[in-house]
Design a protein around this motif. Structure first.
Motif, mmCIF file in Angstrom:
data_model
loop_
_atom_site.group_PDB
_atom_site.id
_atom_site.type_symbol
_atom_site.label_atom_id
_atom_site.label_comp_id
_atom_site.label_asym_id
_atom_site.label_seq_id
_atom_site.Cartn_x
_atom_site.Cartn_y
_atom_site.Cartn_z
ATOM 1 N N UNK A 64 49.842 14.680 55.382
ATOM 2 C CA UNK A 64 48.874 15.754 55.567
ATOM 3 C C UNK A 64 47.572 15.361 54.889
ATOM 4 N N UNK A 65 46.499 15.247 55.685
ATOM 5 C CA UNK A 65 45.177 14.912 55.157
ATOM 6 C C UNK A 65 44.379 16.194 54.954
ATOM 7 N N UNK A 66 43.769 16.310 53.776
ATOM 8 C CA UNK A 66 42.999 17.497 53.429
ATOM 9 C C UNK A 66 41.508 17.295 53.630
ATOM 10 N N UNK A 67 41.110 16.078 54.042
ATOM 11 C CA UNK A 67 39.710 15.742 54.312
ATOM 12 C C UNK A 67 39.692 14.634 55.358
ATOM 13 N N UNK A 68 38.565 14.396 56.022
ATOM 14 C CA UNK A 68 38.531 13.416 57.112
ATOM 15 C C UNK A 68 38.866 12.000 56.666
ATOM 16 N N UNK A 69 39.718 11.336 57.419
ATOM 17 C CA UNK A 69 39.974 9.898 57.297
ATOM 18 C C UNK A 69 40.465 9.422 58.653
ATOM 19 N N UNK A 70 39.938 8.295 59.124
ATOM 20 C CA UNK A 70 40.245 7.824 60.474
ATOM 21 C C UNK A 70 41.547 7.046 60.565
ATOM 22 N N UNK A 71 42.110 6.658 59.426
ATOM 23 C CA UNK A 71 43.395 5.947 59.419
ATOM 24 C C UNK A 71 44.493 6.965 59.126
ATOM 25 N N UNK A 72 45.281 7.313 60.131
ATOM 26 C CA UNK A 72 46.260 8.386 59.995
ATOM 27 C C UNK A 72 47.610 7.904 59.494
ATOM 28 N N UNK A 73 47.983 6.652 59.790
ATOM 29 C CA UNK A 73 49.312 6.155 59.435
ATOM 30 C C UNK A 73 49.378 5.591 58.024
ATOM 31 N N UNK A 74 48.266 5.100 57.515
ATOM 32 C CA UNK A 74 48.195 4.548 56.163
ATOM 33 C C UNK A 74 46.838 4.925 55.580
ATOM 34 N N UNK A 75 46.741 4.914 54.259
ATOM 35 C CA UNK A 75 45.552 5.422 53.579
ATOM 36 C C UNK A 75 44.562 4.287 53.370
ATOM 37 N N UNK A 76 43.812 3.973 54.426
ATOM 38 C CA UNK A 76 42.824 2.896 54.392
ATOM 39 C C UNK A 76 41.486 3.506 54.009
ATOM 40 N N UNK A 79 38.175 3.363 55.926
ATOM 41 C CA UNK A 79 38.059 4.142 57.156
ATOM 42 C C UNK A 79 37.805 5.620 56.886
ATOM 43 N N UNK A 80 37.329 5.922 55.676
ATOM 44 C CA UNK A 80 36.857 7.279 55.387
ATOM 45 C C UNK A 80 35.465 7.428 56.006
ATOM 46 N N UNK A 81 35.263 8.336 56.948
ATOM 47 C CA UNK A 81 33.954 8.464 57.597
ATOM 48 C C UNK A 81 32.950 9.154 56.679
ATOM 49 N N UNK A 82 31.756 8.592 56.573
ATOM 50 C CA UNK A 82 30.693 9.164 55.749
ATOM 51 C C UNK A 82 29.829 10.051 56.640
ATOM 52 N N UNK A 83 29.712 11.314 56.257
ATOM 53 C CA UNK A 83 28.892 12.243 57.022
ATOM 54 C C UNK A 83 29.603 12.878 58.191
ATOM 55 N N UNK A 84 30.938 12.733 58.273
ATOM 56 C CA UNK A 84 31.689 13.313 59.387
ATOM 57 C C UNK A 84 31.897 14.812 59.191
ATOM 58 N N UNK A 85 32.023 15.538 60.290
ATOM 59 C CA UNK A 85 32.341 16.966 60.221
ATOM 60 C C UNK A 85 33.726 17.143 59.625
ATOM 61 N N UNK A 86 33.918 18.212 58.890
ATOM 62 C CA UNK A 86 35.183 18.450 58.190
ATOM 63 C C UNK A 86 36.322 18.645 59.190
ATOM 64 N N UNK A 87 37.445 17.937 58.952
ATOM 65 C CA UNK A 87 38.649 18.130 59.757
ATOM 66 C C UNK A 87 39.851 17.624 58.974
ATOM 67 N N UNK A 88 41.054 17.959 59.435
ATOM 68 C CA UNK A 88 42.290 17.570 58.770
ATOM 69 C C UNK A 88 43.206 16.876 59.764
ATOM 70 N N UNK A 89 44.149 16.087 59.229
ATOM 71 C CA UNK A 89 45.136 15.402 60.065
ATOM 72 C C UNK A 89 46.541 15.771 59.605
ATOM 73 N N UNK A 90 47.471 15.836 60.555
ATOM 74 C CA UNK A 90 48.896 15.919 60.254
ATOM 75 C C UNK A 90 49.580 14.828 61.052
ATOM 76 N N UNK A 91 50.463 14.065 60.416
ATOM 77 C CA UNK A 91 51.044 12.887 61.074
ATOM 78 C C UNK A 91 52.472 12.682 60.587
#
Length: 392
Positions: A64-76, A79-91
């Motif tokens: 469960x991601x509490x802030x934007x990150x483009x790498x969903x399977x591993x914590x890279x 690949x944290x986007x700078x200036x991206x709109x707020x969103x969350x991931x569940x994987x």
């Protein structure tokens, strides 16, 4: 479970054990997902003057991601986007699950070994994953050939995180190589040298076209010391980087790197480990560029500096915790794009519980920061819960 036997001539798995590889793994690497399965018990097939151990594990990750990150399977963290709109991931996935085959037989006074291991990280994020080769190598005495951990890394210093990616500065690359290891008497010291597969990551300058060239292998050496309570390793890589503009001649440059690692058992239950990496043109050993564009028609070899500190604490025979912090910094060479990576940080805190033998459950908090060359930055937070079952 007793080993399965077929025409075994009275042999057992212990007849094929190699203490330098196996003995330390039994007690020190519980819940270490990079360790080689011990060569004893479980699914061991004894054949005519040979033995094969089937190993691996099933690992289910709930993320469960509490802030934007483009790498969903591993914590890279790169690949944290700078200036991206707020969103969350569940994987949910089980791509870190592994299967290995470790085969051994005697050759005169030595034991020959052929080891192959795969996981399911062959696909990109969001897919079900496909089989991917991790290790495929053979050893005879002091000689190793195939694909395995680079001589530039120290597998014993890789943090025991539930996250697949691991610390941002830790060198955890596996690649094709030929290697020779020479113990220095009975002092605990050993020396290794190898020729290894070169990889070049280049940010091609705007207005140019071409591709990286690898005309010579990377040359790597390390000096290592081990004892019952501590270990340290110093590694050196020398490499030749190449780039060929379309229709032009190959342009080359020399790169180098030093990787120093160490760990100390402060008590029977506490181990502290650390790592320091510095060099020029070795970013590809940690997933960042070796050569970066510095203008419309220019590029430069990129210096980097990274460090890590961590601790593993055993609270009981069934509960362990790990804390890891790491930072990687790339030089701010003039002319770089403002969106290029300047610095990234990684923090992991976990607790792993073994309710039964060969079964584990754990929870981990992950925090990462990406800062660009223009000093803009963003951070990410992740909660990961994992369940796993080791093959016997």
């Amino acid at each position: 479970m007793e080993p399965q036997s077929f025409a075994n001539d009275g042999l057992s798995a212990s007849d094929f054990r190699t203490p330098e590889f196996d003995d330390t793994l039994l007690n020190q690497n519980k819940n270490d997902f990079n360790a080689v399965p011990e060569f004893s018990g479980g699914i061991v097939i004894i054949a005519d003057k040979a033995a094969m151990k089937v190993g691996g594990f099933i690992k289910a990750d709930f993320i469960s991601d509490l802030a934007p990150i483009d790498s969903e399977d591993s914590f890279v963290t790169t690949e944290i986007p700078v200036g991206a709109a707020d969103h969350k991931n569940a994987r949910f996935h089980a791509k870190q699950s592994r299967l290995s085959f470790d085969t051994r037989w005697r050759v005169e006074e030595d034991i020959a070994r052929a080891f192959i291991e795969a996981d399911f990280f062959g696909g990109g994020d969001g897919s079900n994953g496909s089989l991917r080769l991790r290790h495929a190598y053979g050893t005879l005495g002091r000689f190793t050939a195939g694909q395995t951990w680079t001589t530039f890394t120290d597998p014993s210093a890789v943090p025991q995180t539930l996250d697949f990616e691991g610390a941002v500065s830790n060198v955890n690359r596996r690649q094709g190589l030929v290697r020779f290891i020479q113990p220095l008497g009975r002092s605990g010291w050993s020396f290794a040298t190898s020729l290894e597969d070169p990889t070049v990551i280049i940010e091609v300058p705007t207005g140019l076209s071409g591709q990286g060239r690898t005309e010579s292998p990377d040359v790597i050496t390390h000096l290592r010391w081990e004892s019952d309570y501590a270990e340290t390793q110093s590694a050196l890589v020398l490499r030749k980087l190449g780039f060929q503009p379309t229709g032009g001649s190959v342009i080359t440059g020399t790169a180098w790197g030093i990787n120093i690692t160490g760990s100390v058992h402060l008590t029977d239950c506490t181990r502290v480990y650390s790592q320091l990496t510095v060099g020029e043109g070795i970013g590809s050993y940690r997933g960042s560029p070796d050569i970066v564009s510095t203008g419309p028609n220019s590029a430069a070899i990129l210096p980097m500096f990274g460090w890590m500190i961590g601790c593993k604490q055993a609270w009981s025979d069934r509960v362990t915790s790990n804390l890891t912090f790491s930072q990687l910094t790339l030089d701010d060479l003039p002319g770089q794009s403002g969106s290029n990576l300047r610095q990234t940080k990684y923090l992991a805190i976990n607790t792993i519980f073994n309710p039964y033998d060969r079964i584990f459950a754990g929870a981990e908090y992950l925090y990462g920061v990406r800062e660009n060359q223009d000093l803009r930055q963003a951070d990410a937070h992740r909660i990961q819960v994992s369940f796993g079952f080791y093959l016997p």
